[in-house]
Design a protein around this motif. Structure first.
Motif, mmCIF file in Angstrom:
data_model
loop_
_atom_site.group_PDB
_atom_site.id
_atom_site.type_symbol
_atom_site.label_atom_id
_atom_site.label_comp_id
_atom_site.label_asym_id
_atom_site.label_seq_id
_atom_site.Cartn_x
_atom_site.Cartn_y
_atom_site.Cartn_z
ATOM 1 N N ARG A 96 0.809 -1.100 0.058
ATOM 2 C CA ARG A 96 0.060 0.069 -0.042
ATOM 3 C C ARG A 96 0.780 0.963 0.107
ATOM 4 N NH1 ARG A 96 -4.617 -2.411 4.211
ATOM 5 N NH2 ARG A 96 -4.720 -4.305 3.473
ATOM 6 N N VAL A 97 1.175 1.730 -1.167
ATOM 7 C CA VAL A 97 2.270 2.854 -1.463
ATOM 8 C C VAL A 97 1.673 4.080 -0.798
ATOM 9 C CG1 VAL A 97 3.158 1.573 -3.397
ATOM 10 C CG2 VAL A 97 1.444 3.081 -3.433
ATOM 11 N N SER A 98 0.521 4.175 -0.581
ATOM 12 C CA SER A 98 0.186 5.644 0.160
ATOM 13 C C SER A 98 0.132 5.380 1.333
ATOM 14 C CB SER A 98 -1.477 5.725 -0.517
ATOM 15 O OG SER A 98 -2.355 4.620 0.426
ATOM 16 N N ILE A 99 0.363 4.607 2.144
ATOM 17 C CA ILE A 99 0.933 4.392 3.512
ATOM 18 C C ILE A 99 2.396 4.291 3.897
ATOM 19 C CG2 ILE A 99 0.452 3.228 5.855
ATOM 20 C CD1 ILE A 99 -2.376 2.020 4.311
ATOM 21 N N PRO A 100 2.726 5.543 4.264
ATOM 22 C CA PRO A 100 4.429 5.622 4.627
ATOM 23 C C PRO A 100 4.897 4.353 5.736
ATOM 24 C CG PRO A 100 3.273 7.665 4.888
ATOM 25 C CD PRO A 100 2.204 6.776 4.633
ATOM 26 N N GLY A 101 5.824 3.656 5.114
ATOM 27 C CA GLY A 101 6.119 2.593 6.044
ATOM 28 C C GLY A 101 5.624 1.282 5.956
ATOM 29 N N TRP A 102 4.619 1.367 5.112
ATOM 30 C CA TRP A 102 3.697 -0.040 5.103
ATOM 31 C C TRP A 102 4.771 -1.179 4.472
ATOM 32 C CZ3 TRP A 102 -0.651 -2.017 6.489
ATOM 33 C CH2 TRP A 102 -1.222 -3.251 5.763
ATOM 34 N N GLU A 103 4.870 -2.149 5.336
ATOM 35 C CA GLU A 103 5.707 -3.379 4.781
ATOM 36 C C GLU A 103 5.167 -4.108 3.910
ATOM 37 O OE1 GLU A 103 8.035 -3.414 9.158
ATOM 38 O OE2 GLU A 103 6.561 -5.319 8.572
ATOM 39 N N PRO A 104 5.938 -4.588 2.589
ATOM 40 C CA PRO A 104 5.215 -5.310 1.782
ATOM 41 C C PRO A 104 5.020 -6.950 2.236
ATOM 42 C CG PRO A 104 7.563 -5.023 1.236
ATOM 43 C CD PRO A 104 7.238 -4.003 2.433
ATOM 44 N N HIS A 105 3.961 -7.360 1.874
ATOM 45 C CA HIS A 105 3.643 -8.765 2.224
ATOM 46 C C HIS A 105 3.374 -9.624 1.016
ATOM 47 C CE1 HIS A 105 2.261 -6.625 5.885
ATOM 48 N NE2 HIS A 105 2.102 -7.653 6.538
ATOM 49 N N ALA A 106 3.963 -10.860 1.087
ATOM 50 C CA ALA A 106 3.676 -11.827 -0.192
ATOM 51 C C ALA A 106 2.292 -12.431 -0.261
ATOM 52 C CB ALA A 106 4.893 -12.760 -0.008
ATOM 53 N N ASP A 107 1.880 -11.712 -1.063
ATOM 54 C CA ASP A 107 0.242 -12.144 -1.127
ATOM 55 C C ASP A 107 0.014 -13.247 -1.929
ATOM 56 O OD1 ASP A 107 -2.228 -11.387 -0.042
ATOM 57 O OD2 ASP A 107 -2.922 -10.997 -2.115
ATOM 58 N N ALA A 108 0.983 -13.845 -2.867
ATOM 59 C CA ALA A 108 0.866 -14.945 -3.923
ATOM 60 C C ALA A 108 2.411 -15.218 -4.145
ATOM 61 C CB ALA A 108 0.394 -14.360 -5.244
ATOM 62 N N VAL A 109 2.626 -16.526 -3.798
ATOM 63 C CA VAL A 109 4.134 -17.056 -3.889
ATOM 64 C C VAL A 109 3.815 -18.387 -4.955
ATOM 65 C CG1 VAL A 109 5.979 -18.131 -2.815
ATOM 66 C CG2 VAL A 109 4.529 -16.477 -1.472
ATOM 67 N N GLY A 123 12.706 -17.244 12.886
ATOM 68 C CA GLY A 123 11.403 -17.582 13.643
ATOM 69 C C GLY A 123 10.518 -18.518 12.545
ATOM 70 N N ARG A 124 9.683 -19.141 13.169
ATOM 71 C CA ARG A 124 8.601 -20.033 12.640
ATOM 72 C C ARG A 124 7.407 -19.240 12.647
ATOM 73 N NH1 ARG A 124 8.504 -24.975 10.827
ATOM 74 N NH2 ARG A 124 6.415 -26.208 10.808
ATOM 75 N N THR A 125 6.749 -18.786 11.404
ATOM 76 C CA THR A 125 5.529 -18.182 11.184
ATOM 77 C C THR A 125 5.114 -18.227 9.745
ATOM 78 O OG1 THR A 125 4.782 -16.167 11.619
ATOM 79 C CG2 THR A 125 6.932 -16.132 10.647
ATOM 80 N N LYS A 126 4.070 -17.626 9.452
ATOM 81 C CA LYS A 126 3.472 -17.663 7.965
ATOM 82 C C LYS A 126 4.601 -17.091 6.897
ATOM 83 C CE LYS A 126 -1.043 -16.834 9.797
ATOM 84 N NZ LYS A 126 -2.513 -15.907 9.691
ATOM 85 N N LEU A 127 4.509 -18.004 5.889
ATOM 86 C CA LEU A 127 5.470 -17.400 4.739
ATOM 87 C C LEU A 127 5.187 -16.093 4.400
ATOM 88 C CD1 LEU A 127 7.409 -18.398 2.647
ATOM 89 C CD2 LEU A 127 5.314 -19.058 1.134
ATOM 90 N N THR A 128 4.053 -15.551 4.294
ATOM 91 C CA THR A 128 3.943 -14.239 3.718
ATOM 92 C C THR A 128 4.817 -13.146 4.585
ATOM 93 O OG1 THR A 128 2.044 -12.489 3.341
ATOM 94 C CG2 THR A 128 1.931 -13.716 5.329
ATOM 95 N N HIS A 129 5.066 -13.437 5.781
ATOM 96 C CA HIS A 129 5.725 -12.566 6.848
ATOM 97 C C HIS A 129 7.238 -12.531 6.404
ATOM 98 C CE1 HIS A 129 2.185 -11.986 9.041
ATOM 99 N NE2 HIS A 129 2.420 -13.200 9.754
ATOM 100 N N ALA A 130 7.811 -13.280 5.580
ATOM 101 C CA ALA A 130 9.323 -13.429 5.284
ATOM 102 C C ALA A 130 9.557 -12.013 4.380
ATOM 103 C CB ALA A 130 9.417 -14.643 4.395
ATOM 104 N N MET A 131 8.775 -11.590 3.601
ATOM 105 C CA MET A 131 8.635 -10.526 2.623
ATOM 106 C C MET A 131 8.816 -9.259 3.648
ATOM 107 S SD MET A 131 9.051 -8.761 -0.416
ATOM 108 C CE MET A 131 8.585 -10.094 -1.480
ATOM 109 N N SER A 132 8.066 -9.100 4.753
ATOM 110 C CA SER A 132 7.952 -8.025 5.512
ATOM 111 C C SER A 132 8.994 -8.003 6.298
ATOM 112 C CB SER A 132 6.449 -7.913 6.256
ATOM 113 O OG SER A 132 6.093 -9.142 6.788
ATOM 114 N N TYR A 133 9.170 -9.018 7.126
ATOM 115 C CA TYR A 133 10.366 -9.082 8.131
ATOM 116 C C TYR A 133 11.808 -8.542 7.191
ATOM 117 C CZ TYR A 133 7.247 -11.288 11.150
ATOM 118 O OH TYR A 133 6.250 -11.720 12.206
ATOM 119 N N GLY A 134 11.998 -9.205 6.294
ATOM 120 C CA GLY A 134 13.263 -8.781 5.420
ATOM 121 C C GLY A 134 13.260 -7.626 5.039
#
Length: 366
Positions: A79-92, A128-139
């Motif tokens: 969501r490019v309109s929100i400053p600091g919004w971390e990208p999430h992998a919505d489709a892999v 850590g062990r969590t949902k795949l989508t979060h790898a994009m945002s954490y990284g």
């Protein structure tokens, strides 16, 4: 085979890695990660391109690329309109091309797949062990700069996570956001797609405008995609492929995304776009700033040439069955069922054709 005869999968790769306006940011990543922990690599390093000499002509681009090849395609919820919004992998999605480069398989991993995400010092992420989508945002986190997360970093951690989970080495990849996707489809004149079940849009009205968000939910008239062969415009194609509040949930959405990518590849083949450099340039120019391309060691034309012998009808869509994971009665995410995990084992072992013959339910028919 010459450049002008690039067909089938080359068109798909061109669509996804260069000409796909599904892109606000696209990265072609050809530097290869370390061998994954989850299993043996199926992709031996490509032999170096021999230096041209006066005695022999320069080999065509990508002539030294050998299979198997694995491409990681990521659709990012940003969501490019929100400053600091971390990208999430919505489709892999993973595109696997076996040795011989004469066929290919496209499959998805659930965005909520519970996986082990490795430590990533660049983002100060301890693992850590969590949902795949979060790898994009954490990284994507940039220490000291919360307002400008890095999609490239996010992809790097996601790639390492997918490689570890699947046991596949990733040879190239694309990060794709939703911003310019509808523009690409419209530039190509729309896309013909078989809608395999009735889908009601959560986000759009029949005229394409956004539905009203109120009290945590959407209200008002809904766009409905009825079963059958449909001609979809840009916003319709994107909207249809995004819907996961349907029968089958996110697994249905994965199937629809794969079907849309195949339909786009067919469209590009029909128009000769991938075989016409001027047409590709026109599409890219039409996308303007919604497309940013970066190469690292390998150019798109290398993969397009290497995959140019794959017929369009030998791209197989595969669905991997999964199930929810609960802890203490609370939903934690998704896991692949044994049949899905066995598919990955067969893929690593070069036995995917025999495995799909024995398990035809994994093939997406439409």
């Amino acid at each position: 085979m010459t450049r002008r005869r690039l067909l089938g999968l080359a068109a798909l790769v061109a669509a996804l890695l260069v000409a796909t306006g599904a892109v606000v940011t696209t990265r072609l990543v050809a530097d290869r990660p370390a061998a994954p922990a989850a299993g043996p690599s199926t992709t031996p390093p490509a032999a170096p391109t021999p230096a041209p000499t006066t005695a022999s002509p320069t080999p065509p681009p990508g002539a030294d690329l050998k299979g198997p090849l694995n491409l990681l395609l990521v659709g990012v919820d940003t969501r490019v309109s929100i400053p600091g919004w971390e990208p999430h992998a919505d489709a892999v999605l993973l595109l696997h091309v076996p040795a011989g480069l004469d066929r290919a398989y496209l499959f998805s991993l659930p965005r909520d797949l519970v996986v082990d995400i490795p430590a990533y010092p660049k983002a100060r992420y301890p693992g850590g062990r969590t949902k795949l989508t979060h790898a994009m945002s954490y990284g994507s986190r940039v220490p000291g700069d919360k307002r400008n997360p890095s999609t490239a970093q996010g992809y790097e951690l996601l790639r390492a996570t997918v490689s570890r989970y699947t046991g596949l080495r990733i040879d190239a990849g694309a990060v794709i956001t939703f911003g310019g996707f509808d523009k690409l489809v419209d530039t190509l004149g729309g896309v013909d797609l078989y809608v395999d079940q009735r889908v009601a849009s959560r986000h759009r009205r029949p005229d394409g405008t956004m539905r009203t968000l109120r009290g945590g939910g959407y209200i008002g008239p809904q766009m409905v995609y009825e079963k059958g062969t449909r001609h979809l415009t840009g916003w319709q194609a994107l909207d249809y492929a995004r819907q996961r509040y349907t029968a089958g949930g996110d697994y249905t959405r994965q199937r629809h995304q794969q079907q849309l990518l195949r339909a786009l590849a067919r469209k590009i083949v029909e128009q000769g776009t991938a075989r016409d450099p001027q047409r590709v340039e026109q599409v890219v120019a039409a996308l303007g700033k919604t497309l940013v391309y970066a190469g690292g060691g390998r150019q798109l034309i290398d993969f397009a040439y290497a995959l140019g012998g794959v017929p369009a009808d030998r791209l197989t869509l595969v669905v991997l069955p999964g199930a929810g994971v609960s802890s203490g009665g609370a939903y934690r995410g998704e896991q692949l069922k044994p049949l899905g995990r066995d598919f990955l084992t067969a893929l690593r072992g070069g036995r995917v054709d025999a495995f799909l013959t024995a398990n035809p339910s994994l093939r997406v028919k439409n």
